[in-house]
Write a protein that holds these residues in place. Structure first.
Motif: not given
Length: 145
Positions: A24, A27, A70
């Motif tokens: 993440n 991201g 995100v």
């Protein structure tokens, strides 16, 4: 009557949870790259004309969906490390925002026509990982102390 036994989280859970956080964070880098493209004429000029046209027309709602996807995933990963039930909610919010963002990318902007069918690979991977993290976060909140 079924009893759920809460046990200590196994090592594999910690490895996967840390990988989810790193995933993440990637991201977040992708989102930052989009922000850079949208806010820098020099970066925009380096793109092929077809991609420039897509980014020039990038609507606020699609950017907001990308941001929610995100940051929801990033926060979900942090809460996953805490084995909090809030992680699952954040991952579900991230999933919904991801679907909205992908709707823009593929149905509205038709990015696959500019970048080819390989454009589907990363979004499909993101979708699968998000679904897995929804499942894992539910398991963590329920089964691990």
């Amino acid at each position: 009557m079924s009893e759920t036994t809460v046990k200590k989280a196994p090592v594999w859970f910690w490895v996967v949870a840390v990988l989810a956080l790193l995933w993440n964070l990637l991201g977040l880098l992708a989102f930052g790259g989009t922000i850079m493209i949208l806010n820098s004429a020099d970066v925009m000029a380096a793109l092929p004309p077809e991609q420039q046209a897509i980014y020039a027309d990038y609507p606020g709602w699609a950017l907001a969906a990308f941001a929610v996807a995100v940051f929801g995933g990033l926060l979900g990963s942090i809460f996953l490390l805490m084995k909090s039930g809030l992680a699952r909610i954040l991952f579900i919010i991230s999933l919904v925002a991801l679907l909205v963002s992908d709707y823009y990318t593929f149905a509205v902007a038709r990015m696959q026509e500019v970048s080819g069918s390989g454009t589907f690979i990363m979004p499909a991977l993101v979708l699968l990982i998000t679904l897995f993290l929804i499942w894992l976060s539910g398991k963590a909140a329920r089964d691990f102390k």
